[in-house]
Design a protein around this motif. Structure first.
Motif, PDB file in Angstrom:
ATOM      1  N   UNK A 294       0.868  -1.189   0.000  1.00 13.33           N
ATOM      2  CA  UNK A 294       0.000   0.000   0.000  1.00 13.33           C
ATOM      3  C   UNK A 294       0.899   1.231   0.000  1.00 13.33           C
ATOM      4  N   UNK A 295       0.605   2.174  -0.875  1.00  9.97           N
ATOM      5  CA  UNK A 295       1.398   3.412  -0.919  1.00  9.97           C
ATOM      6  C   UNK A 295       0.451   4.594  -0.713  1.00  9.97           C
ATOM      7  N   UNK A 296       0.641   5.290   0.405  1.00 10.75           N
ATOM      8  CA  UNK A 296      -0.210   6.450   0.658  1.00 10.75           C
ATOM      9  C   UNK A 296       0.283   7.648  -0.138  1.00 10.75           C
TER      10      UNK A 296
ATOM     11  N   UNK B 183      -0.368  11.934  -0.286  1.00 11.14           N
ATOM     12  CA  UNK B 183      -0.919  12.978   0.587  1.00 11.14           C
ATOM     13  C   UNK B 183      -1.933  13.822  -0.169  1.00 11.14           C
TER      14      UNK B 183
ATOM     15  N   UNK C  71      -4.039  11.096   4.087  1.00  7.30           N
ATOM     16  CA  UNK C  71      -3.244  10.157   3.292  1.00  7.30           C
ATOM     17  C   UNK C  71      -4.180   9.148   2.644  1.00  7.30           C
TER      18      UNK C  71
ATOM     19  N   UNK D 104      -3.493  -1.299   9.959  1.00  9.69           N
ATOM     20  CA  UNK D 104      -3.279   0.098   9.574  1.00  9.69           C
ATOM     21  C   UNK D 104      -3.703   1.074  10.670  1.00  9.69           C
ATOM     22  N   UNK D 105      -4.758   0.733  11.406  1.00  7.98           N
ATOM     23  CA  UNK D 105      -5.147   1.646  12.497  1.00  7.98           C
ATOM     24  C   UNK D 105      -4.123   1.601  13.625  1.00  7.98           C
TER      25      UNK D 105
ATOM     26  N   UNK E 173      -0.885   3.577  11.976  1.00  2.86           N
ATOM     27  CA  UNK E 173      -1.042   4.992  11.610  1.00  2.86           C
ATOM     28  C   UNK E 173      -2.159   5.640  12.417  1.00  2.86           C
ATOM     29  N   UNK E 174      -2.140   5.398  13.723  1.00  2.00           N
ATOM     30  CA  UNK E 174      -3.224   5.846  14.586  1.00  2.00           C
ATOM     31  C   UNK E 174      -3.430   7.354  14.533  1.00  2.00           C
ATOM     32  N   UNK E 175      -2.317   8.098  14.531  1.00  8.58           N
ATOM     33  CA  UNK E 175      -2.456   9.547  14.635  1.00  8.58           C
ATOM     34  C   UNK E 175      -2.643  10.211  13.271  1.00  8.58           C
ATOM     35  N   UNK E 176      -2.740   9.406  12.230  1.00  7.70           N
ATOM     36  CA  UNK E 176      -2.860   9.960  10.880  1.00  7.70           C
ATOM     37  C   UNK E 176      -4.303   9.835  10.392  1.00  7.70           C
TER      38      UNK E 176
ATOM     39  N   UNK F  95       2.502  12.320  -5.473  1.00  2.49           N
ATOM     40  CA  UNK F  95       2.894  12.823  -4.161  1.00  2.49           C
ATOM     41  C   UNK F  95       4.309  13.385  -4.295  1.00  2.49           C
TER      42      UNK F  95
ATOM     43  N   UNK G 298       6.761  13.471  -2.334  1.00  2.61           N
ATOM     44  CA  UNK G 298       7.855  12.687  -1.746  1.00  2.61           C
ATOM     45  C   UNK G 298       8.245  11.502  -2.638  1.00  2.61           C
TER      46      UNK G 298
END
Lengths: 415, 475
Positions: B141-143, B145, B154, B172-173, B176-179, B212, B214
C-alpha cells in the motif's frame, strides 16, 4: 562547493549504504501507536515494502549519515582514498526523511550507518541523536537499526541500544589476516571487544526486565554482524567456523554474508573477479543448517570439499547426505525428528507436517509428495510404507540422479 | 428464513451469505446443516461476490430444521482458526470446501492433523494465499498525501486479490493511529479519522490522488539502493510479482535499472582493470613496459615514463613520488632540483651513489599546464595503488635490504595504506619480503617550505638519512 539537494544527497548516501546486506525489521518487541501521539508499529514479523532488481528486500531506509570517512578500508566504496562523491545529512534531515517515508508506508523504519568524521565518538553521537529525536520528539514506534562504531566510546555504544531495536558491528572479514590487509585502520580485538560489551548489555537488560517491569529495553532485536565473502582467501570452511564462533560467543541473531561485488573506483589491492553469488547463497544455507536443522559446525564443514569450499551445484545438505550415505535411508514413519531434518529436500515445515500426519496413519510415498516440492530427488533417502530404495542409495552415480540438472556454469557476465 | 417442516430426503439447500468474508454467517448455517445431517453435495453457497453460476442450482434459501437426536457439531480449534483465513479467499469453492471438511470432521475428529489429506491440504493452500495477500497489502500500500482545509489526509489505492480489506484494517489503524487515512479498493474502502474506522462502497483508481511530492525521493532511493553488480530479477519477481507494480511508484524504474545494470557493472570492472600479466624478467623489460602502460589517467597523458636507475642488487632502494618536469624531459629519476638536494644530503650522510637504486612510486608525470609551465600534481591513492605493481616488480629484481620512502605517496605505495609521514618517520617498518622500510619527507617538501621553518626540517631529514646509513652498515 554548491550545496547538493536533498535528493542528490539521498542518492549518494543510499548508494554508499547498499553494501550492508541486512535489511531485517523482525524480531523486536511488539508495539503500536494506539493511544499515543506518535506513529508506527512493529508486530513481530518484518515487512519488505519493496524489492530491488538485485532480489534484496527494501524494508528500511538504509542510508549513511555521511560518506566522508577517515578510514581507508580497501573493500569500501567510502574509504578515504576513493574518488566517490561525498555528502552528509544533518540528524534532523534524516529524521524528516524517515518520517515522510514512514507515513506513506514505504518503510518499516531506519537503518543508519555512517562514515567516520572527526572521531568515532563524534560520529556515534550524531547517529544516536537521530534515534533520540525519532523516539523522544516524534514518539516513533517503528524499527531502528544502528550500525555501531566499535572504536567509539563504550558509553555511547550503550546509549545506542536504548533507542535502537537492533545494533550491529561488522566483523568485515572472516580472518584476522584479511582484516589487517584490507582494513588497515581497524583492529579485530577492538571489534570483538565491542561486540562482547553489546552482548553483555543486551543480556543484562533482559535480566533486569525480568525483575523490574520498567527497566529500560536494550536493543530488543539483538545484534547482528556481516562479513565479506571473496575479498580475501578464506575458504567456506573457515567462514562457517568463524560464523559459529560468533554465534556462540556473542549470541548473535544473524550473521550476514555479503559476496564481495565490484565497486566504483575500487582499490587496486582487491581481487577484480567477484565470487559467484551462489557462494553467498550456499553460505546462507549452511548457516540455516546450523541454526534450524541441528547440524554442528564441523558437520557443515564436512560437506565442503577437500579445498574447504562448499559445492556450488548442490546445496550443503545434499552434499552432506551424499557423503554420509550410511545414515540413509530414513524411515518417514518411524525416524525421530532430527533424522528427518537431515533428509535432503525436507524443510522444517514439511517435517512438522509429516510428524503430525504419521500420528494418524502410515505414510506412503504419495503422501510425502504432497508435502514437498520434489519427491523424485528425495526418494533415494527415504523409506515409506510402499517404498524402499533398494540399490539406489549405493549407486556410484547417485549424485547425478539427485543434483539439479546442469544448467552450465552459473552465468558469468564478464568471464 | 423459516426452517422447513417436512424435510424430503434429498432436499437441496442454497445459502446466501451477507458478505464474501461473512464467517459468522457461514458458521451458523453450517452448524444448522450438520445438525440436520445435510451432506455436502446437497448445499450450494453464495455471497454478494460469489453469485452461483449454476442456473439450475437447487435450493430455495431455507435452512433445515435439526434432527431430533442430532449430536452437537464438532470442530477442532485448528479447523476454526484455518477456516477464518480460508473464508477470505476469492475462490467461490471455499464455502463448500469448508463445509465438506467440517462434515468429514464429524467422523474423523483428528482429520486436521493429517496434513497430507487433500481437503486439509487445499485449506492450508487457501489460507497461505490469503495470509500472503494480507502481508503484501501491508507491504505494498502506498499512501499519497491530499492537502485539504482540515489538514493532511493520506489516501491509497490498492487492489487486493482476496477479501482481506476488513481483516487488514487493524494493522493500519494500529500503525497509523495519529494519521487521517483512507484505503480505496475495488471491493470496498476504509476511512480512519484518527478515532474511528468507517467502511465505504467500492472505489476506482480515479478517486485516489495521482501523485505525491515525496515519491521523487523514494524513487531516487530505490534506484540508488539497488546494486547493479548482483542482478537477481527472479528473486525480485518471486516476492514482488508484476501484478503489484502498477500501484507502486518505484516499480516504473525497474526495466531501466535492469537494462542498465550490466553496463554499469562492466564499467566498474573495466575501471578497475589491472591485469598486468607476467612479471617482467629484468629491469630493462620493466623500463620498456611502463612506456606503454595506460592503466590510469596519468599513463594516458602523453608524457614519457621514467624508470628507476642504479645498481641492480644494491643494498638500498630510494622511492620518490613521481618524475617531475626535469625528470620527464630527461627520462631519468631525481635529476631536478629535489634530486640535487637529495644527492647533497646522501653524500653528507655517507651513502654512496653506487649503493642506492632510485625510483618513483608513480612512473608518469602528473601535472596541470599553466601557460608554458607544467605544475606538479599529487597522484591519487588509486593511481599510486595501480602503479604499485611496477614498483613491486622492481623490488623483486633489485632485492634491496633496506627501502627508503620519500613522502606520503611513496609510503602508501610500499605500505598499501596512507600514513602520516611525521608520525611514522624515524622508526623501521618490516615489509612482507622481510626488508626494512624507513620513511621520511620528500626533498621537494623541503624546497617548498618557507625559509624560517626549512632549516629545522632539513635537520630532521639529515638525521633520518644518517639513521638509514647506520642501519645500512648493520644489515
Amino acid at each position: 562547493m554548491q550545496q547538493l539537494s536533498v535528493l542528490e544527497r539521498l542518492e549518494i548516501l543510499a548508494d554508499a549504504a547498499k553494501y550492508d546486506a541486512s535489511c531485517a525489521s523482525s524480531g523486536t518487541t511488539k508495539r503500536n501507536s494506539t493511544g499515543g501521539k506518535g506513529i508506527g508499529s512493529t508486530e513481530g514479523m518484518g515487512i519488505c515494502h519493496a524489492y530491488a532488481p538485485d532480489g534484496r528486500c527494501i524494508s528500511l531506509l538504509k542510508i549513511l549519515l555521511t560518506n566522508h570517512c577517515v578510514f581507508d578500508c580497501h573493500y569500501c566504496v567510502n574509504r578515504k582514498s576513493s574518488n566517490t562523491r561525498r555528502a552528509r545529512f544533518s540528524p534532523q534531515e534524516v529524521v524528516d526523511l524517515t518520517l515522510s517515508f514512514y507515513r506513506r508506508n514505504y518503510i518499516e523504519g531506519l537503518f543508519l550507518s555512517s562514515g567516520i568524521v572527526k572521531s568515532s565518538s563524534h560520529t556515534m553521537e550524531q547517529m544516536i541523536e537521530v534515534a533520540r529525536i525519532l523516539r523522544e520528539e516524534h514518539d516513533f514506534r517503528g524499527y531502528i537499526h544502528l550500525k555501531t562504531i566499535p572504536e567509539a566510546d563504550p558509553g555511547l555504544v550503550a546509549q545506542a541500544g536504548l533507542h535502537a531495536d537492533r545494533v550491529s558491528i561488522n566483523v568485515e572479514l572472516p580472518t584476522v589476516a584479511g582484516l589487517t590487509r584490507l582494513a588497515p585502520d581497524k583492529s579485530a580485538p577492538q571489534i570483538e571487544g565491542a561486540m562482547g560489551s553489546l552482548k553483555d548489555a543486551i543480556v543484562e537488560a533482559k535480566d533486569a526486565r525480568k525483575r523490574f517491569r520498567h527497566a529500560p529495553k536494550f536493543a530488543p532485536g539483538g545484534q547482528s554482524t556481516q562479513m565479506i565473502v571473496g575479498a580475501d582467501a578464506a575458504t567456506d570452511a573457515d567462514i562457517v567456523g568463524r560464523a559459529s564462533t560468533l554465534y556462540d560467543r556473542f549470541s548473535l541473531r544473524r550473521v550476514y554474508y555479503s559476496a564481495f561485488s565490484p565497486i566504483p573506483d575500487a582499490s587496486a589491492v582487491l581481487p577484480l573477479k567477484r565470487p559467484p553469488l551462489m557462494r553467498e547463497h550456499r553460505l546462507y544455507q549452511s548457516d540455516w543448517l546450523m541454526r534450524f536443522y541441528g547440524y554442528a559446525p564441523h558437520e557443515v564443514q564436512q560437506a565442503a570439499g577437500s579445498d574447504g569450499m562448499l559445492p556450488l551445484d548442490i546445496d550443503p545438505k545434499l552434499a552432506w547426505a551424499l557423503r554420509f550415505r550410511g545414515d540413509f535411508p530414513v524411515d518417514v514413519n518411524r525416524a525421530p525428528r532430527e533424522k528427518l531434518l537431515r533428509v535432503p529436500g525436507l524443510g522444517v515445515n514439511a517435517v512438522n507436517a509429516l510428524i503430525a500426519a504419521r500420528r494418524q496413519r502410515r505414510l506412503h510415498l504419495a503422501d510425502v509428495g504432497k508435502l514437498t516440492v520434489s519427491i523424485a530427488k528425495m526418494r533415494p533417502f527415504i523409506v515409506t510404507e510402499d517404498w524402499r530404495p533398494v540399490l539406489l542409495a549405493d549407486r556410484a552415480d547417485l549424485r547425478s540422479l539427485v543434483a539439479p540438472a546442469a544448467r552450465g556454469e552459473q552465468l558469468e557476465l564478464f568471464a | 428464513m423459516t426452517p422447513s417442516r417436512d424435510l424430503p430426503l434429498a432436499e437441496a439447500f442454497r445459502i446466501s451469505l451477507a458478505a464474501p468474508d461473512d464467517f459468522d454467517g457461514w458458521r451458523d448455517a453450517a452448524r444448522r446443516m450438520i445438525c440436520a445431517d445435510v451432506s455436502p453435495d446437497r448445499v450450494t453457497w453464495e455471497s454478494p461476490a460469489d453469485q452461483s453460476a449454476d442456473l439450475f442450482s437447487r435450493g430455495n434459501g431455507r435452512l433445515p430444521s435439526p434432527l431430533v437426536d442430532a449430536p452437537q457439531p464438532r470442530a477442532s480449534r485448528d479447523f476454526l482458526q484455518l477456516a477464518q483465513s480460508v473464508i477470505l479467499h476469492s475462490d467461490t469453492e471455499r464455502f463448500s470446501l469448508l463445509y465438506r471438511t467440517l462434515w468429514r470432521l464429524q467422523s474423523l475428529p483428528r482429520l486436521m492433523e493429517d496434513k497430507a489429506d487433500s481437503d486439509v491440504r487445499r485449506m492450508e493452500d487457501f489460507a497461505r494465499q490469503v495470509r500472503r495477500d494480507i502481508h503484501k497489502m501491508r507491504a505494498f500500500v502506498r499512501f499519497r498525501i491530499l492537502e485539504s482545509g482540515t489538514g493532511e489526509h493520506y489516501v491509497a489505492w490498492f487492489e487486493p486479490e482476496h477479501h482481506i480489506l476488513r481483516a487488514n484494517a487493524g494493522f493500519f489503524t494500529r500503525r497509523f493511529t495519529a494519521m487521517r487515512w483512507s484505503i480505496l479498493t475495488p471491493r470496498g474502502t476504509l476511512h480512519w479519522d484518527g478515532e474511528a474506522l468507517q467502511e465505504g462502497p467500492p472505489a476506482t483508481r480515479a478517486d485516489a490522488p495521482s501523485g505525491d511530492p515525496v515519491e521523487a525521493l523514494w524513487r531516487g532511493y530505490f534506484a540508488s539502493i539497488f546494486n547493479p553488480a548482483r542482478l537477481k530479477v527472479g528473486a525480485m519477481l518471486k516476492e514482488m510479482p508484476r501484478k503489484y507494480w502498477k500501484n507502486m511508484p518505484e516499480a516504473a524504474l525497474i526495466p531501466d535499472l535492469i537494462a542498465g545494470a550490466q553496463a554499469r557493472e562492466a564499467q566498474m570492472v573495466k575501471a578497475g582493470e589491472q591485469s598486468f600479466g607476467e612479471r617482467p624478467p629484468n629491469l630493462d623489460a620493466i623500463g620498456a613496459a611502463i612506456q606503454a602502460c595506460r592503466r590510469c589517467e596519468i599513463g594516458c597523458n602523453g608524457t614519457r615514463a621514467v624508470m628507476g636507475e642504479g645498481p641492480v642488487a644494491g643494498p638500498l632502494m630510494i622511492v620518490g613520488e613521481q618524475p617531475g618536469d626535469t625528470e620527464e624531459a630527461q627520462g631519468r629519476p631525481f635529476v631536478g632540483p629535489a634530486g640535487q638536494l637529495l644527492r647533497t644530503h646522501l653524500e653528507t650522510a655517507g651513502i654512496a651513489d653506487n649503493q642506492a637504486y632510485v625510483t618513483n612510486a608513480v612512473k608518469h608525470f602528473k601535472f596541470v599546464a599553466q601557460g608554458k609551465r607544467r605544475l606538479h600534481q599529487t597522484p591519487t591513492a588509486r593511481e599510486i595503488d595501480m602503479c604499485r605493481w611496477w614498483l613491486e616488480s622492481e623490488r623483486m629484481l633489485v632485492q634491496p635490504r633496506l627501502v627508503l620512502a620519500l613522502g606520503a605517496s611513496a609510503a602508501r605505495s610500499l605500505l598499501g595504506k596512507t600514513v602520516s609521514v611525521q608520525k611514522v618517520r624515524g622508526q623501521p617498518h618490516v615489509l612482507d619480503d622481510g626488508s626494512e622500510l624507513w620513511i621520511t619527507t620528500h626533498p621537494s617538501y623541503l624546497l617548498r617550505l618557507p625559509e624560517q621553518s626549512r632549516a629545522a626540517e632539513e635537520v630532521k631529514f639529515a638525521n633520518d638519512l644518517r639513521t638509514v646509513a647506520t642501519r645500512l652498515s648493520e644489515l
